[in-house]
Design a protein around this motif. Structure first.
Motif, PDB file in Angstrom:
ATOM      1  N   VAL A  92       9.214  53.755  53.701  1.00  0.00           N
ATOM      2  CA  VAL A  92       7.940  53.143  54.040  1.00  0.00           C
ATOM      3  C   VAL A  92       7.040  53.248  52.815  1.00  0.00           C
ATOM      4  O   VAL A  92       6.738  54.358  52.351  1.00  0.00           O
ATOM      5  N   LEU A  93       6.656  52.112  52.268  1.00  0.00           N
ATOM      6  CA  LEU A  93       5.728  52.064  51.139  1.00  0.00           C
ATOM      7  C   LEU A  93       4.348  51.757  51.694  1.00  0.00           C
ATOM      8  O   LEU A  93       4.100  50.652  52.186  1.00  0.00           O
ATOM      9  N   PHE A  94       3.463  52.725  51.619  1.00  0.00           N
ATOM     10  CA  PHE A  94       2.117  52.580  52.182  1.00  0.00           C
ATOM     11  C   PHE A  94       1.125  52.303  51.066  1.00  0.00           C
ATOM     12  O   PHE A  94       0.955  53.107  50.149  1.00  0.00           O
ATOM     13  N   ILE A  95       0.486  51.127  51.123  1.00  0.00           N
ATOM     14  CA  ILE A  95      -0.500  50.732  50.113  1.00  0.00           C
ATOM     15  C   ILE A  95      -1.896  50.878  50.716  1.00  0.00           C
ATOM     16  O   ILE A  95      -2.320  50.053  51.529  1.00  0.00           O
ATOM     17  N   ASP A  96      -2.568  51.931  50.338  1.00  0.00           N
ATOM     18  CA  ASP A  96      -3.916  52.171  50.840  1.00  0.00           C
ATOM     19  C   ASP A  96      -4.915  51.337  50.048  1.00  0.00           C
ATOM     20  O   ASP A  96      -4.678  51.001  48.886  1.00  0.00           O
ATOM     21  N   GLU A  97      -6.028  50.975  50.694  1.00  0.00           N
ATOM     22  CA  GLU A  97      -7.060  50.159  50.046  1.00  0.00           C
ATOM     23  C   GLU A  97      -6.448  48.916  49.395  1.00  0.00           C
ATOM     24  O   GLU A  97      -6.654  48.642  48.208  1.00  0.00           O
ATOM     25  N   LEU A  98      -5.694  48.179  50.193  1.00  0.00           N
ATOM     26  CA  LEU A  98      -4.983  47.004  49.681  1.00  0.00           C
ATOM     27  C   LEU A  98      -5.926  45.998  49.037  1.00  0.00           C
ATOM     28  O   LEU A  98      -5.563  45.313  48.076  1.00  0.00           O
ATOM     29  N   ASP A  99      -7.157  45.902  49.546  1.00  0.00           N
ATOM     30  CA  ASP A  99      -8.113  44.933  49.002  1.00  0.00           C
ATOM     31  C   ASP A  99      -8.463  45.225  47.545  1.00  0.00           C
ATOM     32  O   ASP A  99      -8.895  44.335  46.809  1.00  0.00           O
ATOM     33  N   ALA A 100      -8.264  46.481  47.099  1.00  0.00           N
ATOM     34  CA  ALA A 100      -8.606  46.842  45.719  1.00  0.00           C
ATOM     35  C   ALA A 100      -7.631  46.247  44.710  1.00  0.00           C
ATOM     36  O   ALA A 100      -7.985  46.015  43.549  1.00  0.00           O
ATOM     37  N   ILE A 101      -6.374  45.983  45.129  1.00  0.00           N
ATOM     38  CA  ILE A 101      -5.410  45.368  44.213  1.00  0.00           C
ATOM     39  C   ILE A 101      -4.956  43.994  44.703  1.00  0.00           C
ATOM     40  O   ILE A 101      -4.241  43.295  43.990  1.00  0.00           O
ATOM     41  N   GLY A 102      -5.391  43.609  45.904  1.00  0.00           N
ATOM     42  CA  GLY A 102      -4.983  42.319  46.455  1.00  0.00           C
ATOM     43  C   GLY A 102      -6.154  41.461  46.877  1.00  0.00           C
ATOM     44  O   GLY A 102      -6.056  40.695  47.837  1.00  0.00           O
ATOM     45  N   GLY A 103      -7.270  41.585  46.154  1.00  0.00           N
ATOM     46  CA  GLY A 103      -8.456  40.811  46.482  1.00  0.00           C
ATOM     47  C   GLY A 103      -8.285  39.321  46.190  1.00  0.00           C
ATOM     48  O   GLY A 103      -7.306  38.896  45.569  1.00  0.00           O
ATOM     49  N   ASN A 104      -9.249  38.555  46.632  1.00  0.00           N
ATOM     50  CA  ASN A 104      -9.208  37.102  46.459  1.00  0.00           C
ATOM     51  C   ASN A 104      -9.302  36.739  44.976  1.00  0.00           C
ATOM     52  O   ASN A 104     -10.284  37.034  44.303  1.00  0.00           O
ATOM     53  N   ARG A 105      -8.272  36.077  44.472  1.00  0.00           N
ATOM     54  CA  ARG A 105      -8.236  35.730  43.048  1.00  0.00           C
ATOM     55  C   ARG A 105      -9.326  34.752  42.646  1.00  0.00           C
ATOM     56  O   ARG A 105      -9.743  34.711  41.488  1.00  0.00           O
ATOM     57  N   HIS A 106      -9.815  33.936  43.595  1.00  0.00           N
ATOM     58  CA  HIS A 106     -10.836  32.939  43.276  1.00  0.00           C
ATOM     59  C   HIS A 106     -12.181  33.585  42.953  1.00  0.00           C
ATOM     60  O   HIS A 106     -13.028  32.957  42.320  1.00  0.00           O
ATOM     61  N   THR A 107     -12.380  34.819  43.378  1.00  0.00           N
ATOM     62  CA  THR A 107     -13.645  35.502  43.119  1.00  0.00           C
ATOM     63  C   THR A 107     -13.545  36.467  41.943  1.00  0.00           C
ATOM     64  O   THR A 107     -14.522  37.130  41.603  1.00  0.00           O
ATOM     65  N   MET A 108     -12.370  36.560  41.314  1.00  0.00           N
ATOM     66  CA  MET A 108     -12.168  37.508  40.218  1.00  0.00           C
ATOM     67  C   MET A 108     -12.508  36.872  38.884  1.00  0.00           C
ATOM     68  O   MET A 108     -12.075  35.760  38.582  1.00  0.00           O
ATOM     69  N   ARG A 109     -13.266  37.600  38.082  1.00  0.00           N
ATOM     70  CA  ARG A 109     -13.643  37.101  36.764  1.00  0.00           C
ATOM     71  C   ARG A 109     -12.659  37.547  35.693  1.00  0.00           C
ATOM     72  O   ARG A 109     -12.511  36.893  34.664  1.00  0.00           O
ATOM     73  N   GLN A 110     -12.002  38.669  35.902  1.00  0.00           N
ATOM     74  CA  GLN A 110     -11.115  39.235  34.896  1.00  0.00           C
ATOM     75  C   GLN A 110      -9.681  38.741  35.085  1.00  0.00           C
ATOM     76  O   GLN A 110      -9.150  38.772  36.190  1.00  0.00           O
ATOM     77  N   HIS A 111      -9.078  38.322  33.979  1.00  0.00           N
ATOM     78  CA  HIS A 111      -7.703  37.804  34.020  1.00  0.00           C
ATOM     79  C   HIS A 111      -6.717  38.864  34.500  1.00  0.00           C
ATOM     80  O   HIS A 111      -5.801  38.571  35.288  1.00  0.00           O
ATOM     81  N   HIS A 112      -6.893  40.121  34.039  1.00  0.00           N
ATOM     82  CA  HIS A 112      -5.929  41.165  34.390  1.00  0.00           C
ATOM     83  C   HIS A 112      -5.967  41.481  35.878  1.00  0.00           C
ATOM     84  O   HIS A 112      -4.961  41.896  36.462  1.00  0.00           O
TER      85      HIS A 112
END
Length: 315
Positions: A131-151
């Protein structure tokens, strides 16, 4: 900077990352199972269908083209036991448990965050069933359209690649994501084969609150306490809220002990006084969730939240 210094710095970076991974992997199966999870019957049924029954009846699921493995997204107010439930799932299916946290992923070096994310997924694949548990998924899987940074966008892309690879040629790896704000996730993460199973984790019920209070007060000096009464008056409190309530009562008892020079136990009055000063932190979350579910939820993904708000008379 000399080549020798650069080499030492790179070596230190690898050691630090490896150490972080070692802390995250629980190679021994967690002791928690569904028997330790009070309530949440609907949640357990969904988990049974998606994770447990495919292992026990593989021939039926294979006939329909379904393999053991998959993904699940737990969401709800903070402090309501999403991590504990993920561990219980791992314990229920005798799987290893890998808790992925941000500090093991994010890096200031270009491309290294994506590499770290890939390494974590590869570690899960090498410890199947896992079981791979990803906590705070929104921190690494946020909406790309609102992201300013390429990385930041590249990290989301890498997560999508890992999930697609997971479902196309791997079985026995179960990805469980947790977030307090699922509406901020990139829409691509919610497509079929990724985090398409969305499960609402509500605050604990009255019986569960009584159990939590009992666990948090266990082995602490105390008089005869009526935790049932406190549980009945702590509507909408999360598990974390209840833990803080007990901590407040402990501080009061400690203060009396230091003043008198003798050990003073926790009393019912301490708990009642703490309850007066505490408000459930879940109410702010429900306010935000209600606005989104009412005005922006096109697919009606969050109807469970609206039903809960109505049933529990949350304003």
């Amino acid at each position: 900077m000399s080549n020798e210094q650069e080499g030492k710095q790179a070596q230190l970076k690898v050691i630090q990352f490896d150490k972080a991974k070692q802390q995250l992997i629980e190679k021994a199966q967690p002791k928690e199972t569904f028997a330790d999870v009070g309530g949440m019957e609907d949640v357990k049924k969904k988990v049974q269908m998606n994770f447990i029954l495919p292992l026990k009846n593989p021939e039926f699921f294979q006939a329909f083209g379904k393999e053991a493995g998959g993904s699940l997204l737990l969401y709800g107010p903070p402090g309501c036991g999403k991590t504990f439930l993920a561990k219980a799932i791992a314990g229920e299916i005798d799987a290893s448990f890998l808790h992925m946290e941000l500090q093991a992923i994010l890096s200031m070096y270009v491309g290294e965050s994506e590499h770290n994310l890939h390494d974590i997924f590869e570690t899960a694949r090498s410890h199947k069933p896992c079981v791979l548990f990803i906590d705070e998924l929104d921190a690494i899987g946020g909406n790309r359209h609102t992201m300013r940074q390429h990385h930041e966008r590249m990290l989301v892309n890498q997560l999508l690649l890992e999930l697609d690879g997971l479902n196309s040629h791997n079985s026995g790896v179960y990805v469980i994501g947790a977030t307090n704000t699922p509406w901020y996730l990139d829409s691509a993460l919610r497509r079929p084969g990724r985090f398409n199973q969305l499960i609402f984790i509500p605050p604990p019920s009255e019986a569960e609150r009584e159990l939590i209070l009992g666990l948090k007060l266990k082995d602490k000096p105390q008089t005869a306490l009526n935790t049932k009464k406190i549980a009945g008056k702590s509507q909408h409190f999360s598990g974390a809220d209840l833990e803080q309530l007990v901590e407040d009562a402990v501080e009061q008892a400690l203060h009396r002990s230091l003043e008198s020079g003798e050990l003073q136990p926790i009393t019912q009055e301490d708990l009642q006084e703490s309850l007066k000063r505490r408000k459930p932190t879940t109410l702010e979350w429900f306010s935000t969730a209600k606005n989104y579910a009412t005005f922006s939820d096109v697919n009606q993904d969050y109807d469970h939240v609206l039903e809960y708000i109505k049933d529990h008379k949350i304003r």
